[in-house]
Design a protein around this motif. Structure first.
Motif, PDB file in Angstrom:
ATOM      1  N   THR A   1      55.180  -9.062 -12.549  1.00 26.21           N
ATOM      2  CA  THR A   1      56.586  -9.670 -12.693  1.00 26.21           C
ATOM      3  C   THR A   1      56.545 -11.229 -12.514  1.00 26.21           C
ATOM      4  O   THR A   1      55.701 -11.659 -11.602  1.00 26.21           O
ATOM      5  N   PRO A   2      57.358 -12.360 -13.012  1.00 25.77           N
ATOM      6  CA  PRO A   2      57.636 -13.368 -12.286  1.00 25.77           C
ATOM      7  C   PRO A   2      58.245 -13.266 -11.194  1.00 25.77           C
ATOM      8  O   PRO A   2      58.985 -12.567 -10.722  1.00 25.77           O
ATOM      9  N   GLY A   3      57.890 -14.327 -10.197  1.00 31.59           N
ATOM     10  CA  GLY A   3      58.356 -14.423  -9.010  1.00 31.59           C
ATOM     11  C   GLY A   3      59.406 -15.290  -8.533  1.00 31.59           C
ATOM     12  O   GLY A   3      60.460 -14.955  -7.736  1.00 31.59           O
ATOM     13  N   GLN A   4      59.996 -15.990  -9.558  1.00 33.92           N
ATOM     14  CA  GLN A   4      61.177 -17.019  -9.075  1.00 33.92           C
ATOM     15  C   GLN A   4      62.446 -16.175  -9.700  1.00 33.92           C
ATOM     16  O   GLN A   4      62.417 -15.478 -10.312  1.00 33.92           O
ATOM     17  N   ASP A   5      63.215 -16.725  -8.846  1.00 40.67           N
ATOM     18  CA  ASP A   5      64.842 -16.190  -9.096  1.00 40.67           C
ATOM     19  C   ASP A   5      65.303 -16.075 -10.358  1.00 40.67           C
ATOM     20  O   ASP A   5      65.982 -15.299 -10.901  1.00 40.67           O
ATOM     21  N   ARG A   6      65.164 -17.168 -11.216  1.00 42.47           N
ATOM     22  CA  ARG A   6      65.747 -17.445 -12.622  1.00 42.47           C
ATOM     23  C   ARG A   6      65.208 -16.477 -13.419  1.00 42.47           C
ATOM     24  O   ARG A   6      65.638 -16.264 -14.679  1.00 42.47           O
ATOM     25  N   PHE A   7      64.035 -15.854 -13.236  1.00 42.49           N
ATOM     26  CA  PHE A   7      63.310 -14.876 -13.934  1.00 42.49           C
ATOM     27  C   PHE A   7      63.714 -13.296 -13.674  1.00 42.49           C
ATOM     28  O   PHE A   7      62.967 -12.497 -14.304  1.00 42.49           O
ATOM     29  N   TRP A   8      64.417 -13.118 -12.641  1.00 41.01           N
ATOM     30  CA  TRP A   8      64.696 -11.675 -12.372  1.00 41.01           C
ATOM     31  C   TRP A   8      65.308 -10.838 -13.357  1.00 41.01           C
ATOM     32  O   TRP A   8      65.195  -9.471 -13.175  1.00 41.01           O
ATOM     33  N   PHE A   9      65.912 -11.465 -14.373  1.00 39.87           N
ATOM     34  CA  PHE A   9      66.512 -10.575 -15.215  1.00 39.87           C
ATOM     35  C   PHE A   9      65.532  -9.794 -16.116  1.00 39.87           C
ATOM     36  O   PHE A   9      65.810  -8.735 -16.752  1.00 39.87           O
ATOM     37  N   LEU A  10      64.170 -10.310 -16.222  1.00 34.88           N
ATOM     38  CA  LEU A  10      63.055  -9.574 -17.060  1.00 34.88           C
ATOM     39  C   LEU A  10      62.836  -8.144 -16.113  1.00 34.88           C
ATOM     40  O   LEU A  10      62.052  -7.303 -16.902  1.00 34.88           O
ATOM     41  N   TRP A  11      63.079  -8.356 -14.824  1.00 32.27           N
ATOM     42  CA  TRP A  11      62.573  -7.095 -13.992  1.00 32.27           C
ATOM     43  C   TRP A  11      63.390  -5.621 -14.566  1.00 32.27           C
ATOM     44  O   TRP A  11      62.534  -4.612 -14.568  1.00 32.27           O
ATOM     45  N   ASP A  12      64.245  -5.669 -14.969  1.00 34.52           N
ATOM     46  CA  ASP A  12      64.823  -4.240 -15.501  1.00 34.52           C
ATOM     47  C   ASP A  12      64.316  -3.831 -16.752  1.00 34.52           C
ATOM     48  O   ASP A  12      63.808  -2.593 -16.857  1.00 34.52           O
ATOM     49  N   GLU A  13      63.881  -4.630 -17.501  1.00 37.04           N
ATOM     50  CA  GLU A  13      63.001  -4.408 -18.747  1.00 37.04           C
ATOM     51  C   GLU A  13      61.605  -4.002 -18.392  1.00 37.04           C
ATOM     52  O   GLU A  13      61.263  -2.720 -18.866  1.00 37.04           O
ATOM     53  N   LEU A  14      61.043  -4.646 -17.344  1.00 37.69           N
ATOM     54  CA  LEU A  14      59.490  -4.506 -17.012  1.00 37.69           C
ATOM     55  C   LEU A  14      59.290  -3.024 -16.237  1.00 37.69           C
ATOM     56  O   LEU A  14      58.484  -2.463 -16.251  1.00 37.69           O
ATOM     57  N   ALA A  15      60.462  -2.838 -15.576  1.00 44.57           N
ATOM     58  CA  ALA A  15      60.566  -1.443 -14.512  1.00 44.57           C
ATOM     59  C   ALA A  15      60.905   0.035 -15.405  1.00 44.57           C
ATOM     60  O   ALA A  15      60.513   0.822 -14.592  1.00 44.57           O
ATOM     61  N   GLN A  16      61.111  -0.331 -16.542  1.00 45.81           N
ATOM     62  CA  GLN A  16      61.495   0.988 -17.133  1.00 45.81           C
ATOM     63  C   GLN A  16      60.440   1.836 -17.369  1.00 45.81           C
ATOM     64  O   GLN A  16      59.305   1.395 -17.913  1.00 45.81           O
ATOM     65  N   GLY A  17      60.155   3.151 -17.026  1.00 47.99           N
ATOM     66  CA  GLY A  17      59.047   3.868 -17.221  1.00 47.99           C
ATOM     67  C   GLY A  17      57.923   3.720 -16.172  1.00 47.99           C
ATOM     68  O   GLY A  17      56.925   4.120 -16.342  1.00 47.99           O
ATOM     69  N   ALA A  18      58.193   2.956 -15.075  1.00 48.65           N
ATOM     70  CA  ALA A  18      56.940   2.577 -14.414  1.00 48.65           C
ATOM     71  C   ALA A  18      57.000   3.633 -13.001  1.00 48.65           C
ATOM     72  O   ALA A  18      57.821   4.391 -12.528  1.00 48.65           O
ATOM     73  N   LEU A  19      55.759   4.065 -12.974  1.00 51.34           N
ATOM     74  CA  LEU A  19      55.452   5.072 -11.813  1.00 51.34           C
ATOM     75  C   LEU A  19      55.733   4.596 -10.581  1.00 51.34           C
ATOM     76  O   LEU A  19      56.129   5.144  -9.597  1.00 51.34           O
ATOM     77  N   GLY A  20      55.246   3.222 -10.308  1.00 48.20           N
ATOM     78  CA  GLY A  20      55.469   2.409  -9.084  1.00 48.20           C
ATOM     79  C   GLY A  20      55.264   1.094  -8.851  1.00 48.20           C
ATOM     80  O   GLY A  20      54.845   0.567 -10.204  1.00 48.20           O
ATOM     81  N   ALA A  21      55.116   0.542  -7.771  1.00 47.80           N
ATOM     82  CA  ALA A  21      54.977  -0.872  -8.031  1.00 47.80           C
ATOM     83  C   ALA A  21      54.303  -1.390  -6.703  1.00 47.80           C
ATOM     84  O   ALA A  21      54.266  -0.742  -5.543  1.00 47.80           O
ATOM     85  N   VAL A  22      53.405  -2.341  -6.790  1.00 44.75           N
ATOM     86  CA  VAL A  22      52.667  -3.103  -5.814  1.00 44.75           C
ATOM     87  C   VAL A  22      53.566  -4.346  -5.360  1.00 44.75           C
ATOM     88  O   VAL A  22      53.712  -5.325  -6.378  1.00 44.75           O
ATOM     89  N   VAL A  23      54.015  -4.505  -4.351  1.00 47.92           N
ATOM     90  CA  VAL A  23      54.637  -5.710  -3.662  1.00 47.92           C
ATOM     91  C   VAL A  23      53.789  -6.557  -2.867  1.00 47.92           C
ATOM     92  O   VAL A  23      53.204  -6.092  -1.895  1.00 47.92           O
ATOM     93  N   LEU A  24      53.162  -7.491  -3.756  1.00 48.77           N
ATOM     94  CA  LEU A  24      52.106  -8.654  -2.907  1.00 48.77           C
ATOM     95  C   LEU A  24      52.955  -9.363  -1.695  1.00 48.77           C
ATOM     96  O   LEU A  24      54.117 -10.054  -2.198  1.00 48.77           O
ATOM     97  N   ALA A  25      52.168  -9.645  -0.755  1.00 49.53           N
ATOM     98  CA  ALA A  25      53.133 -10.300   0.196  1.00 49.53           C
ATOM     99  C   ALA A  25      52.141 -11.337   0.955  1.00 49.53           C
ATOM    100  O   ALA A  25      51.000 -11.142   0.995  1.00 49.53           O
ATOM    101  N   ASP A  26      52.545 -12.456   1.420  1.00 49.57           N
ATOM    102  CA  ASP A  26      51.725 -13.612   1.946  1.00 49.57           C
ATOM    103  C   ASP A  26      52.413 -13.612   3.282  1.00 49.57           C
ATOM    104  O   ASP A  26      53.681 -14.031   3.325  1.00 49.57           O
ATOM    105  N   THR A  27      51.680 -13.599   4.433  1.00 52.60           N
ATOM    106  CA  THR A  27      52.491 -13.526   5.733  1.00 52.60           C
ATOM    107  C   THR A  27      52.998 -14.857   5.807  1.00 52.60           C
ATOM    108  O   THR A  27      53.604 -15.152   7.069  1.00 52.60           O
ATOM    109  N   ARG A  28      52.343 -15.856   5.485  1.00 50.30           N
ATOM    110  CA  ARG A  28      52.770 -17.266   5.790  1.00 50.30           C
ATOM    111  C   ARG A  28      54.181 -17.232   5.240  1.00 50.30           C
ATOM    112  O   ARG A  28      54.995 -18.357   5.387  1.00 50.30           O
ATOM    113  N   ARG A  29      54.635 -16.607   4.165  1.00 52.00           N
ATOM    114  CA  ARG A  29      55.966 -16.685   3.443  1.00 52.00           C
ATOM    115  C   ARG A  29      56.320 -15.245   3.144  1.00 52.00           C
ATOM    116  O   ARG A  29      56.704 -14.737   2.398  1.00 52.00           O
ATOM    117  N   LEU A  30      56.530 -14.544   4.321  1.00 52.00           N
ATOM    118  CA  LEU A  30      56.721 -13.100   4.264  1.00 52.00           C
ATOM    119  C   LEU A  30      58.201 -12.908   3.629  1.00 52.00           C
ATOM    120  O   LEU A  30      58.295 -11.683   2.920  1.00 52.00           O
TER     121      LEU A  30
END
Length: 226
Positions: A109-138
């Motif tokens: 998925t795109p990370g910037q706020d202005r592209f979050w409208f795409l998330w609902d489309e991408l999330a349809q039918g997903a088994l699950g998700a990986v949330v990547l994290a950077d401890t410098r910018r948690l």
């Protein structure tokens, strides 16, 4: 006695009996039906989503990256990722075979706020998700965590261990993100194929347990009413 042709044509000999198929338990294994599962790879800007998809994909990954522009600097926080020159504007796509008969389709998925409208489309039918994290910018992965929690999509947090960054344990990250009990936190290197594959296997196992538990919960009330 064999069966013979009737009429004026020449008689045929006995027809051969059909070859018997393999009997159950004689060691013949049926082919497993191919199963494809949809997985999302999410997280903050510059956390390594494109890198992870590219590292594990067995096909040439589809990428929708564009150069960062001066206009984008006004809305994108590039602190801590000053050397980043491109950004995903739609999605990344890759595929990996976990084992015979089981493939994962990866959607970054795109990370910037202005592209979050795409998330609902991408999330349809997903088994699950990986949330990547950077401890410098948690804090950058909070929106992704909230998104999946509110929609009931199973996810795990994969801490991308950047060189030079302070290392934290899984329990510390879980507490900092205030994750629900049982949500897995794993450490990984998004550049390494084996490390990325292990993250995906952990997610599939976890998501499978969550979906199975929900299915049993939905069946139990019906059984009690009978």
């Amino acid at each position: 006695m064999g069966r013979y042709a009737s009429g004026t044509g020449p008689a045929r000999g006995p027809e051969p009996e059909p070859e018997p198929g393999p009997a159950p338990g004689d060691g013949a294994e049926p082919e497993l039906a191919a199963l494809a599962l949809k997985i999302l790879v999410a997280g903050g800007f510059g956390v390594g989503k494109t890198t992870l998809v590219g590292a594990v994909s067995e096909i040439r990954p589809l990428r929708t990256e564009e150069l960062l522009s001066e206009a984008g600097e006004l809305v994108d926080d590039t602190g801590g990722v000053d050397q980043k020159t491109t950004t995903t504007v739609a999605m990344d796509f890759g595929r990996i075979t976990i084992r015979a008969g089981l493939s994962l389709y990866l959607f970054g998925t795109p990370g910037q706020d202005r592209f979050w409208f795409l998330w609902d489309e991408l999330a349809q039918g997903a088994l699950g998700a990986v949330v990547l994290a950077d401890t410098r910018r948690l804090e950058d992965c909070f929106p992704a965590v909230d998104y999946f929690e509110h929609r009931g999509i199973p996810f795990l947090v994969a801490v991308n261990c950047f060189a030079g960054a302070r290392q934290y344990g899984a329990h510390e990250v879980s507490r900092a993100l205030d994750l629900d009990q049982g949500t897995p936190v794993v450490l990984c290197d998004a550049r390494d194929k084996d490390s990325g594959k292990e993250v995906l296997i952990r997610l599939v196992e976890y998501a499978g347990r969550v979906h199975t538990a929900r299915l049993l919960e939905s069946v139990e009330p019906q059984a009690d009413s009978v």
